[in-house]
Motif scaffolding. Structure first.
Motif, PDB file in Angstrom:
ATOM      1  N   ARG A 144     -75.630 -14.259  88.078  1.00  0.00           N
ATOM      2  CA  ARG A 144     -76.038 -15.198  89.111  1.00  0.00           C
ATOM      3  C   ARG A 144     -77.053 -14.584  90.069  1.00  0.00           C
ATOM      4  O   ARG A 144     -77.832 -15.266  90.702  1.00  0.00           O
ATOM      5  CB  ARG A 144     -74.787 -15.606  89.864  1.00  0.00           C
ATOM      6  CG  ARG A 144     -75.076 -16.584  90.880  1.00  0.00           C
ATOM      7  CD  ARG A 144     -74.179 -17.695  91.058  1.00  0.00           C
ATOM      8  NE  ARG A 144     -74.701 -18.308  92.297  1.00  0.00           N
ATOM      9  CZ  ARG A 144     -73.972 -18.825  93.218  1.00  0.00           C
ATOM     10  NH1 ARG A 144     -72.681 -18.846  93.079  1.00  0.00           N
ATOM     11  NH2 ARG A 144     -74.518 -19.331  94.290  1.00  0.00           N
ATOM     12  N   VAL A 145     -76.996 -13.270  90.185  1.00  0.00           N
ATOM     13  CA  VAL A 145     -77.849 -12.637  91.181  1.00  0.00           C
ATOM     14  C   VAL A 145     -79.166 -12.178  90.574  1.00  0.00           C
ATOM     15  O   VAL A 145     -80.236 -12.530  91.044  1.00  0.00           O
ATOM     16  CB  VAL A 145     -77.124 -11.430  91.796  1.00  0.00           C
ATOM     17  CG1 VAL A 145     -77.976 -10.784  92.852  1.00  0.00           C
ATOM     18  CG2 VAL A 145     -75.800 -11.861  92.387  1.00  0.00           C
ATOM     19  N   ASN A 153     -80.031 -12.328  87.209  1.00  0.00           N
ATOM     20  CA  ASN A 153     -80.414 -13.034  85.991  1.00  0.00           C
ATOM     21  C   ASN A 153     -80.390 -12.185  84.733  1.00  0.00           C
ATOM     22  O   ASN A 153     -80.934 -12.569  83.710  1.00  0.00           O
ATOM     23  CB  ASN A 153     -81.816 -13.645  86.140  1.00  0.00           C
ATOM     24  CG  ASN A 153     -81.749 -15.149  85.976  1.00  0.00           C
ATOM     25  OD1 ASN A 153     -80.663 -15.716  85.901  1.00  0.00           O
ATOM     26  ND2 ASN A 153     -82.879 -15.793  85.911  1.00  0.00           N
ATOM     27  N   GLU A 196     -70.477  -3.494  99.002  1.00  0.00           N
ATOM     28  CA  GLU A 196     -71.113  -3.903 100.246  1.00  0.00           C
ATOM     29  C   GLU A 196     -70.211  -4.793 101.084  1.00  0.00           C
ATOM     30  O   GLU A 196     -70.277  -4.786 102.315  1.00  0.00           O
ATOM     31  CB  GLU A 196     -72.436  -4.627  99.960  1.00  0.00           C
ATOM     32  CG  GLU A 196     -73.520  -3.683  99.501  1.00  0.00           C
ATOM     33  CD  GLU A 196     -73.724  -2.526 100.471  1.00  0.00           C
ATOM     34  OE1 GLU A 196     -74.087  -2.767 101.628  1.00  0.00           O
ATOM     35  OE2 GLU A 196     -73.479  -1.372 100.066  1.00  0.00           O
ATOM     36  N   GLU A 197     -69.351  -5.555 100.437  1.00  0.00           N
ATOM     37  CA  GLU A 197     -68.411  -6.359 101.229  1.00  0.00           C
ATOM     38  C   GLU A 197     -67.473  -5.455 102.004  1.00  0.00           C
ATOM     39  O   GLU A 197     -67.149  -5.707 103.172  1.00  0.00           O
ATOM     40  CB  GLU A 197     -67.604  -7.285 100.319  1.00  0.00           C
ATOM     41  CG  GLU A 197     -68.320  -8.550  99.972  1.00  0.00           C
ATOM     42  CD  GLU A 197     -67.596  -9.335  98.902  1.00  0.00           C
ATOM     43  OE1 GLU A 197     -66.371  -9.167  98.754  1.00  0.00           O
ATOM     44  OE2 GLU A 197     -68.282 -10.098  98.207  1.00  0.00           O
ATOM     45  N   ASP A 224     -67.874 -16.295  90.281  1.00  0.00           N
ATOM     46  CA  ASP A 224     -69.289 -16.164  89.912  1.00  0.00           C
ATOM     47  C   ASP A 224     -69.437 -15.338  88.646  1.00  0.00           C
ATOM     48  O   ASP A 224     -68.721 -14.371  88.434  1.00  0.00           O
ATOM     49  CB  ASP A 224     -70.059 -15.441  91.024  1.00  0.00           C
ATOM     50  CG  ASP A 224     -70.108 -16.262  92.296  1.00  0.00           C
ATOM     51  OD1 ASP A 224     -69.997 -15.674  93.369  1.00  0.00           O
ATOM     52  OD2 ASP A 224     -70.235 -17.493  92.178  1.00  0.00           O
ATOM     53  N   ARG A 279     -66.296 -13.009  88.305  1.00  0.00           N
ATOM     54  CA  ARG A 279     -65.639 -12.358  89.419  1.00  0.00           C
ATOM     55  C   ARG A 279     -64.396 -13.132  89.855  1.00  0.00           C
ATOM     56  O   ARG A 279     -64.489 -14.323  90.149  1.00  0.00           O
ATOM     57  CB  ARG A 279     -66.624 -12.265  90.575  1.00  0.00           C
ATOM     58  CG  ARG A 279     -66.102 -11.390  91.651  1.00  0.00           C
ATOM     59  CD  ARG A 279     -67.081 -11.164  92.723  1.00  0.00           C
ATOM     60  NE  ARG A 279     -66.429 -10.334  93.727  1.00  0.00           N
ATOM     61  CZ  ARG A 279     -66.879 -10.143  94.927  1.00  0.00           C
ATOM     62  NH1 ARG A 279     -68.006 -10.715  95.287  1.00  0.00           N
ATOM     63  NH2 ARG A 279     -66.223  -9.393  95.776  1.00  0.00           N
ATOM     64  N   CYS A 334     -74.332  -5.728  89.613  1.00  0.00           N
ATOM     65  CA  CYS A 334     -74.314  -6.602  90.781  1.00  0.00           C
ATOM     66  C   CYS A 334     -72.898  -6.735  91.332  1.00  0.00           C
ATOM     67  O   CYS A 334     -72.698  -6.836  92.541  1.00  0.00           O
ATOM     68  CB  CYS A 334     -74.860  -7.985  90.416  1.00  0.00           C
ATOM     69  SG  CYS A 334     -76.587  -7.950  89.997  1.00  0.00           S
ATOM     70  N   TYR A 351     -72.138  -3.659  93.332  1.00  0.00           N
ATOM     71  CA  TYR A 351     -72.858  -3.719  94.591  1.00  0.00           C
ATOM     72  C   TYR A 351     -72.174  -4.673  95.566  1.00  0.00           C
ATOM     73  O   TYR A 351     -71.928  -4.343  96.725  1.00  0.00           O
ATOM     74  CB  TYR A 351     -74.304  -4.147  94.341  1.00  0.00           C
ATOM     75  CG  TYR A 351     -75.122  -4.204  95.599  1.00  0.00           C
ATOM     76  CD1 TYR A 351     -75.449  -5.426  96.192  1.00  0.00           C
ATOM     77  CD2 TYR A 351     -75.547  -3.043  96.231  1.00  0.00           C
ATOM     78  CE1 TYR A 351     -76.172  -5.474  97.358  1.00  0.00           C
ATOM     79  CE2 TYR A 351     -76.277  -3.088  97.397  1.00  0.00           C
ATOM     80  CZ  TYR A 351     -76.588  -4.314  97.955  1.00  0.00           C
ATOM     81  OH  TYR A 351     -77.305  -4.358  99.118  1.00  0.00           O
ATOM     82  N   MET A 387     -71.344 -12.585  86.800  1.00  0.00           N
ATOM     83  CA  MET A 387     -72.198 -11.500  87.267  1.00  0.00           C
ATOM     84  C   MET A 387     -72.284 -10.402  86.223  1.00  0.00           C
ATOM     85  O   MET A 387     -71.432 -10.290  85.360  1.00  0.00           O
ATOM     86  CB  MET A 387     -71.602 -10.866  88.528  1.00  0.00           C
ATOM     87  CG  MET A 387     -71.556 -11.772  89.714  1.00  0.00           C
ATOM     88  SD  MET A 387     -70.627 -10.964  91.009  1.00  0.00           S
ATOM     89  CE  MET A 387     -71.912 -10.728  92.177  1.00  0.00           C
ATOM     90  N   HIS A 434     -69.278  -4.118 104.855  1.00  0.00           N
ATOM     91  CA  HIS A 434     -69.358  -5.074 105.947  1.00  0.00           C
ATOM     92  C   HIS A 434     -68.072  -5.121 106.744  1.00  0.00           C
ATOM     93  O   HIS A 434     -68.096  -5.240 107.982  1.00  0.00           O
ATOM     94  CB  HIS A 434     -69.685  -6.479 105.404  1.00  0.00           C
ATOM     95  CG  HIS A 434     -69.614  -7.517 106.468  1.00  0.00           C
ATOM     96  ND1 HIS A 434     -68.508  -8.313 106.670  1.00  0.00           N
ATOM     97  CD2 HIS A 434     -70.486  -7.864 107.426  1.00  0.00           C
ATOM     98  CE1 HIS A 434     -68.710  -9.108 107.683  1.00  0.00           C
ATOM     99  NE2 HIS A 434     -69.903  -8.860 108.166  1.00  0.00           N
ATOM    100  N   SER A 465     -59.604 -19.318  96.352  1.00  0.00           N
ATOM    101  CA  SER A 465     -59.917 -18.948  97.727  1.00  0.00           C
ATOM    102  C   SER A 465     -58.684 -18.962  98.616  1.00  0.00           C
ATOM    103  O   SER A 465     -58.756 -18.607  99.786  1.00  0.00           O
ATOM    104  CB  SER A 465     -60.943 -19.916  98.310  1.00  0.00           C
ATOM    105  OG  SER A 465     -60.357 -21.183  98.453  1.00  0.00           O
ATOM    106  N   LYS A 521     -62.726 -13.242  92.595  1.00  0.00           N
ATOM    107  CA  LYS A 521     -62.654 -13.778  93.954  1.00  0.00           C
ATOM    108  C   LYS A 521     -63.414 -15.079  94.067  1.00  0.00           C
ATOM    109  O   LYS A 521     -62.980 -16.018  94.727  1.00  0.00           O
ATOM    110  CB  LYS A 521     -63.259 -12.742  94.904  1.00  0.00           C
ATOM    111  CG  LYS A 521     -63.268 -13.153  96.352  1.00  0.00           C
ATOM    112  CD  LYS A 521     -63.672 -11.964  97.199  1.00  0.00           C
ATOM    113  CE  LYS A 521     -63.742 -12.315  98.667  1.00  0.00           C
ATOM    114  NZ  LYS A 521     -64.108 -11.166  99.472  1.00  0.00           N
ATOM    115  N   THR A 522     -64.576 -15.163  93.448  1.00  0.00           N
ATOM    116  CA  THR A 522     -65.413 -16.321  93.672  1.00  0.00           C
ATOM    117  C   THR A 522     -65.679 -17.118  92.412  1.00  0.00           C
ATOM    118  O   THR A 522     -66.224 -18.204  92.486  1.00  0.00           O
ATOM    119  CB  THR A 522     -66.775 -15.883  94.222  1.00  0.00           C
ATOM    120  OG1 THR A 522     -67.274 -14.863  93.352  1.00  0.00           O
ATOM    121  CG2 THR A 522     -66.638 -15.322  95.609  1.00  0.00           C
TER     122      THR A 522
END
Lengths: 424, 454
Positions: free
Chosen positions: A6-7, A9, A34-35, A21, A16, A27, A30, A23, A38, A255, A18-19
């Motif tokens: 998704r990020v 291509n 990065e989460e 997505d 994933r 990615c 990463y 991937m 954050h 979620s 959690k979401t």
């Protein structure tokens, strides 16, 4: 048709958890790292130059934590000195294996390692505790002791902070469990990303918003070694109910875990609700909300053969205990002989002369905040008398005392322990 | 005397042999065992149940004498018991306020014929008339184009509800246009949990709409303790933790002009069912779209299953949960700036940096780390929805609380939502956060974002 990330291509290998997505691995790494970065920034978890102890159990959370902390420490220049801190609870077959994993981690990341054990801190291992108390409330012991053990170990190492690998699933389970149990004080504290800022060593949870499945996915693809079985004493824990509920929820709506954490964060306690006040324990000087900290109470109970002292209503147990002591003293003075081990109406409270209802919950006692009757263990017939949970007192007043009614008639080893109805 | 066992067989035996007595009068044979071990004879139980109801209203003083209240009746056992309590109170002359009953017809969502729908509504009318209260009939789809009348203006919007004074006046409230609109919206909501949450919120909106139209300031609903405990857990699971304290308190003041009252919140479902059995209170079983949902796809059903399972083994589960929620409160209502445009609860999205909401946003932002790919994905999406749609969606999202955002997530066309929701999202005032975001590059702040003057 191959799925595209998704990020970037590129070719995708992962969906994933959690979401949902799609991937590629890079990615995903990463995004995952990065989460967490954050979370560290937003919660202002660290300052440069601090020494931080990583609570390492050898399980997946702490292995990934050690890895990610090392990676982020370098990548974003946190400037931290990291140490691995491990606790040995003395559970044969479980803990010794996972400690081996921690030693491997130590070599992989080149971090110093310190192991503290229940045996050296308290003089009891979890195996011996479970022998005393059975399988129902052992998690309480382990949890209380482990928290103190971590703090004591960290103080020995002179660190500034402890980080633990509690992930989003853990926090959501804790929120649900505290709502179910009515523990308003913990409910308010459990969603904070850093706890213990006043007084004791602060403990942070950088994985607070990281899903357990994401952690497993990360560890799997990065080939991180970890030890992965459940503690052998945990199947009857109350937390298991909350965990099963959350797993089912996640299946319906992934979620939901973050939503529960958001709900927990949005809760606001009424002002006139009584909250525990933080003081220090009069015996060991450790942080406590009562005069004696829970660990001291539990230890005293274990050492005196009244293991339920730390569970449920402490003041009742203590009162019963004191009454028993007074009675023993009176009897000894009056009859001038040793304590008997079998009486028809009372049992002594020292060591091994405990009698129980044979495991059928006959005592009907309500623990702490109104839990189910005592289930002393399902196949108590096969164990020795000393394995029984509760000790007995003939005086009334709730708690374990109700045992006295049926105990007159029931002995261990009787397969069906129905009370004698005619003798009410 | 304390019983060591709680099995039904043992209780039955104990009652038979006279070992178990009514805990109140200690004389008569008990017929009901509530809670854990409390056995009551018929008279004492009825006194107990009625006392719980009356003292809940009396102690909290949520309803003052001579007030006109609106009572919501769904036909189910709890609201039937509620009507019976009110009727008994009226008979004994103890009822100090006047009651009007409202029934919301939700059969538009189920595929029943018009005739069947009429029959069901007829049953409701008969029961309410038996109880001797005036009845208002409305339907769920009426909420799709509700407009709150401005003060002084005569409302041009269609009436929310109809009064029913005799049985012959019942013609189906079915409004096929609005019904289709509602069905289309529900079909566009991607998940079943979203559908059930939306229906629940809409039902609330209908109650409020009827109350506002007819000038009621109090709405009484029949939430039992068991239903409340399920509600609490579902709210937690759906991110509506901020509403838990509102959803369970006896006098729910979050809407400002209308208060929702829950007088039977101290009785659990078993006690209500026992009361209905002893007093021969009829309830109507009306088909509902939720009947086809299952605990494997609906959060509410899963939670209900979980709680009931726990309650079997740990009988204090329900009282514990309700007691926990009693200790929860909320910030001062006056200081809360905005209400969600869908559910009208105070917004809970003004949270700090270290929060679950921000973590979710970061998660989404990280997906667009590469500038080039972002425009690619945007180009792919642009065929689906226009810029206008996206702005409308962003506006809508910002005007909703966290829980309602979840409900509406995945809804492509937000204009399908009820009229009053769309209107509110368009004309809301900008929150301070958004103002700050727009001018952030021109603010000479320190890192914390405090303004220089504060």
């Amino acid at each position: 048709m191959a799925k595209r990330c998704r990020v970037c291509n590129g070719a995708a290998q992962i969906k994933r958890p959690k979401t949902g997505d799609i991937m590629c691995k890079e990615c995903f790494y990463y995004a995952f790292e990065e989460e967490i970065h954050h979370t560290v920034l937003a919660g202002k978890l660290f300052t440069a130059g601090e020494t931080v102890a990583i609570g390492a159990s050898g399980g997946k959370d702490s292995t990934v934590l050690a890895h990610v902390m090392t990676v982020l420490n370098e990548r974003h220049n946190y400037g931290l000195n990291l140490i691995l801190l491990s606790v040995d609870e003395g559970i044969t077959g479980y803990r010794d294996d996972s400690l081996e994993t921690v030693k491997i981690n130590q070599q992989e990341y080149g971090l110093p390692l310190k192991i503290v054990s229940y045996q050296e801190l308290y003089g009891w291992t979890m195996d011996s505790i479970v022998q005393q108390i059975g399988l129902k409330n052992n998690c309480t012991y382990c949890g209380v002791f482990r928290r103190q053990a971590l703090d004591r170990g960290a103080m020995l190492l002179k660190v500034d902070k402890i980080v633990t690998g509690h992930n989003a699933d853990d926090i959501a389970e804790t929120v649900i469990m505290n709502v179910l149990r009515g523990d308003i004080a913990r409910l308010r504290r459990c969603t904070a990303v850093t706890t213990g800022t006043d007084g004791a060593l602060p403990r942070c949870k950088p994985f607070k918003y990281t899903y357990e499945k994401d952690i497993v996915m990360y560890a799997f693809h990065k080939n991180l070694t970890y030890f992965s079985t459940e503690c052998i004493y945990s199947p009857n824990a109350y937390r298991g109910f909350a965990r099963a509920y959350i797993k089912d929820l996640e299946r319906i709506q992934p979620s939901a875990i973050i939503d529960i954490i958001h709900s927990g964060e949005s809760l606001c306690v009424k002002k006139d609700v009584r909250m525990p006040v933080q003081t220090t324990c009069s015996r060991c000087g450790y942080i406590s909300s009562n005069e004696l900290c829970k660990a001291c109470v539990m230890l005293e109970g274990l050492n005196k053969g009244r293991p339920r002292l730390g569970i449920g209503k402490t003041h009742k147990e203590r009162r019963l205990f004191n009454e028993e002591l007074a009675r023993q003293a009176a009897e000894a003075a009056a009859t001038n002989c040793n304590e008997t081990t079998t009486t028809t109406t009372t049992t002594t409270t020292f060591t091994n002369s405990k009698v129980c209802c044979g495991g059928k919950g006959a005592c009907g006692s309500m623990g702490g905040s109104g839990q189910a009757p005592e289930m002393c263990g399902s196949n108590l017939q096969s164990k020795s008398e000393s394995d029984c949970v509760g000790s007995v007192s003939p005086s009334g007043g709730g708690g374990v005392a109700e045992c006295a009614n049926s105990l007159k008639k029931v002995r261990i080893g009787v397969p069906t322990a129905k009370p004698n109805l005619l003798e009410f | 005397m304390v019983l060591p066992y709680r099995t039904e067989v043992f209780r039955f035996y104990a009652i038979l042999t006279g070992k178990l007595q009514c805990v109140k009068c200690r004389r008569d044979v008990p017929v009901v065992v509530t809670r854990v071990n409390d056995a009551f004879c018929q008279d004492c139980f009825l006194v107990y149940a009625v006392h719980k109801f009356r003292s809940a209203i009396g102690k909290s003083k949520v309803i003052v004498p001579k007030e006109h209240v609106l009572v919501a009746y769904s036909g189910g056992p709890a609201s039937s018991a509620l009507l019976h309590f009110l009727q008994e109170g009226k008979k004994e002359g103890k009822l100090r306020f006047t009651v009007t009953v409202v029934h919301i017809d939700e059969l538009a969502l189920v595929s029943v014929s018009d005739k069947e729908r009429q029959e069901k509504v007829q049953e409701v009318v008969e029961i309410v008339q038996q109880r001797g209260f005036p009845l208002l009939l409305t339907s769920l789809e009426c909420a799709m184009d509700m407009v709150k009348p401005e003060a002084g203006e005569s409302s041009q919007a269609p009436e929310m509800c109809k009064e029913v004074t005799s049985e012959k006046e019942v013609d189906a409230l079915a409004n096929p246009d609005k019904g289709d609109k509602l069905k289309k919206l529900l079909d566009s909501l991607p998940s079943i949990s979203a559908k059930e949450e939306f229906i629940r919120v809409l039902r609330n909106q209908v109650l409020l709409g009827v109350a506002r139209e007819r000038g009621f300031t109090k709405v009484v609903v029949g939430d039992t303790a068991t239903a409340l405990s399920v509600r609490i857990m579902t709210d937690m699971a759906k991110g509506k933790g901020s509403q838990v304290s509102f959803d369970t308190t006896i006098g729910d003041k979050r809407y400002g002009d209308v208060m929702v009252v829950r007088p039977i919140r101290d009785l659990n479902m078993k006690e209500v069912e026992a009361y209905n059995r002893l007093q021969n209170v009829e309830s109507i079983s009306i088909p509902h779209i939720a009947d086809q949902w299952h605990k494997s796809n609906s959060i509410e059903q899963l939670t209900a299953h979980f709680i009931h399972g726990l309650q079997e083994n740990f009988p204090s589960t329900v009282p514990n949960i309700v007691r926990t929620s009693d200790k929860l409160g909320h910030q001062d209502i006056e200081s809360l700036p905005e209400k969600c445009s869908l559910c009208e609860s105070p917004l809970d999205t003004d949270v700090g940096e270290a929060s679950a909401l921000r973590a979710v946003e970061v998660c989404e932002r990280l997906l667009q780390k590469d500038g080039a790919s972002r425009s690619q994905s945007q180009a792919a999406q642009s065929s689906d929805c226009t810029q206008h749609d996206r702005v409308a969606a962003d506006n809508m999202k910002a005007s909703l609380c966290y829980g309602c955002r979840l409900t509406v997530k995945g809804l492509r066309d937000v204009s399908l939502l009820p009229t009053h929701v769309v209107q509110k999202s368009q004309s809301r005032c900008l929150s301070r956060d958004e103002m700050r975001a727009q001018i952030s590059e021109f603010l000479l702040d320190d890192e914390n974002g405090d303004t220089p003057n504060s």
